[in-house]
Design an enzyme around this catalytic site. Structure first.
Site, PDB file in Angstrom:
ATOM      1  N   ARG A   1       0.843  -1.193   0.000  1.00  0.00           N
ATOM      2  CA  ARG A   1       0.000   0.000   0.000  1.00  0.00           C
ATOM      3  C   ARG A   1       0.880   1.246   0.000  1.00  0.00           C
ATOM      4  O   ARG A   1       1.931   1.273   0.638  1.00  0.00           O
ATOM      5  CB  ARG A   1      -0.922   0.004   1.226  1.00  0.00           C
ATOM      6  CG  ARG A   1      -2.045  -1.027   1.161  1.00  0.00           C
ATOM      7  CD  ARG A   1      -3.048  -0.680   0.066  1.00  0.00           C
ATOM      8  NE  ARG A   1      -4.139  -1.642  -0.016  1.00  0.00           N
ATOM      9  CZ  ARG A   1      -4.166  -2.667  -0.854  1.00  0.00           C
ATOM     10  NH1 ARG A   1      -3.131  -2.892  -1.661  1.00  0.00           N
ATOM     11  NH2 ARG A   1      -5.211  -3.476  -0.893  1.00  0.00           N
TER      12      ARG A   1
ATOM     13  N   GLU B   1      -4.201   7.160  -4.458  1.00  0.00           N
ATOM     14  CA  GLU B   1      -4.664   6.139  -5.402  1.00  0.00           C
ATOM     15  C   GLU B   1      -4.987   6.730  -6.770  1.00  0.00           C
ATOM     16  O   GLU B   1      -5.055   6.011  -7.760  1.00  0.00           O
ATOM     17  CB  GLU B   1      -5.898   5.428  -4.835  1.00  0.00           C
ATOM     18  CG  GLU B   1      -5.586   4.343  -3.824  1.00  0.00           C
ATOM     19  CD  GLU B   1      -4.851   3.154  -4.428  1.00  0.00           C
ATOM     20  OE1 GLU B   1      -5.164   2.761  -5.569  1.00  0.00           O
ATOM     21  OE2 GLU B   1      -3.941   2.625  -3.766  1.00  0.00           O
TER      22      GLU B   1
ATOM     23  N   HIS C   1      -0.703   0.390 -10.166  1.00  0.00           N
ATOM     24  CA  HIS C   1      -1.410  -0.593  -9.332  1.00  0.00           C
ATOM     25  C   HIS C   1      -1.891  -1.768 -10.179  1.00  0.00           C
ATOM     26  O   HIS C   1      -3.074  -2.124 -10.186  1.00  0.00           O
ATOM     27  CB  HIS C   1      -2.586   0.061  -8.603  1.00  0.00           C
ATOM     28  CG  HIS C   1      -2.941  -0.631  -7.328  1.00  0.00           C
ATOM     29  ND1 HIS C   1      -3.656  -0.030  -6.315  1.00  0.00           N
ATOM     30  CD2 HIS C   1      -2.682  -1.886  -6.893  1.00  0.00           C
ATOM     31  CE1 HIS C   1      -3.827  -0.879  -5.309  1.00  0.00           C
ATOM     32  NE2 HIS C   1      -3.241  -2.012  -5.650  1.00  0.00           N
TER      33      HIS C   1
END
Length: 326
Positions: free
Chosen positions: A239, A268, A288
């Site tokens: 993360r 994100e 990601h």
């Protein structure tokens, strides 16, 4: 029965044929399957769509008490992701609504990507690509000679399912493997469990394969980088919040690290025009994607729809993972 598959457009699967096939096979040909592209400004329309829904399948749509108020027939919420913090579990429990995330679907893929990016950094692929693309140079000595993989120690932070598979793959390449994880009971031959301080001091490659929790937010900060005696490569497949990006930038500038491969960032939805990690020859950034494969996407769709079928047909023992107390 009515099943609503809803999510933000950029989170929707490219096709829903597999989901439809499983739902119809398990629940009957008269199953009403509705595909709804959700957005926050379409919430009232969403309420109308779910008012007679028996199940909702989503990854990121917020399912709170207001949503549940508008779905009085709702029996199960299936999450086609491993996380489920978008669902109000307390409210779901009160209403006896099942919540079923996908417990695991991409362990192999993330482990593969961890090793892939580790090798890419050690073998200086980004640096050579950068030199050719930006400088138009054809030089093997643009960087220092890279070491043999079998001569290196890889330190794995997070020794759960993914970390264990990373260790197995690294061992197959001849690397020495150390790991740190205060929560694990996993054991693997020739893998030594050490403290965080021992790991960062002794690893040539450090991989983050941890789930985010209250103990590892900002885990990789400047104090940690200063302890990295071998000036390793940092590989973040966990993360973004585990890494303090301003400290990482400072560590790279001060050559406390040789480089970093980051599949996640602190944001994100990052502004890549402003992010100072972008454009560096010793930083490899991917959006990601470690989970992303044909097999993982198929597993994700299959498991999440099978969870709905099993729950609605009274076979709760077959649900992959049930996080409500029913």
């Amino acid at each position: 029965m009515k099943i609503v598959i809803a999510d933000y457009p950029d989170s929707m699967m490219p096709t829903h044929e597999l989901e439809k096939k499983i739902l119809i096979s398990g629940l009957g040909s008269d199953t009403n399957i509705v595909i709804f592209e959700y957005s926050d400004n379409k919430r009232e329309e969403f309420f109308r769509v779910i008012r007679d829904a028996d199940a909702i399948l989503t990854a990121f749509t917020k399912i709170d008490s207001e949503v549940m108020d508008h779905a009085p027939k709702l029996k199960v919420i299936s999450i086609n992701a491993t996380g489920y913090d978008n669902v109000d579990l307390e409210e779901a429990n009160k209403r006896k609504i099942g919540v079923c995330p996908v417990g695991e679907y991409c362990t192999e893929d993330v482990a593969e990507f961890t090793i892939t990016t580790s090798l890419a950094m050690v073998k200086n692929l980004k640096s050579y690509i950068y030199d050719i693309d930006k400088n138009k140079q054809w030089r093997y000595d643009y960087v220092n000679p890279n070491p043999r993989i079998a001569d290196l120690t890889i330190g794995i932070c997070g020794f759960g399912k993914i970390g264990t598979r990373v260790a197995q793959k690294a061992k197959a390449l001849g690397m020495k493997v150390i790991a740190t994880d205060p929560f694990t009971n996993n054991k693997l031959e020739d893998v030594e469990l050490v403290t965080k301080e021992e790991l960062v001091a002794n690893a040539d490659i450090i991989t983050n394969n941890m789930n985010l929790n209250e103990t590892n937010h900002s885990y990789f900060n400047y104090d940690a980088f200063k302890l990295m005696e071998k000036k390793p490569y940092l590989i973040n497949m966990g993360r973004g919040a585990c890494v303090v990006e301003r400290d990482l930038l400072q560590a790279l500038d001060e050559k406390l690290l040789k480089g970093a491969a980051l599949d996640v960032l602190s944001d994100e939805t990052p502004d890549l025009e402003k992010n100072q990690l972008v454009g560096r020859s010793n930083v490899l950034i991917t959006p990601h994607v470690a989970f992303y494969s044909t097999s993982s996407l198929e597993d994700l769709q299959r498991i999440s729809t099978e969870n709905i079928v099993n729950y609605l047909t009274g076979q709760k023992q077959k649900v992959f993972k049930l996080v409500t107390d029913l």
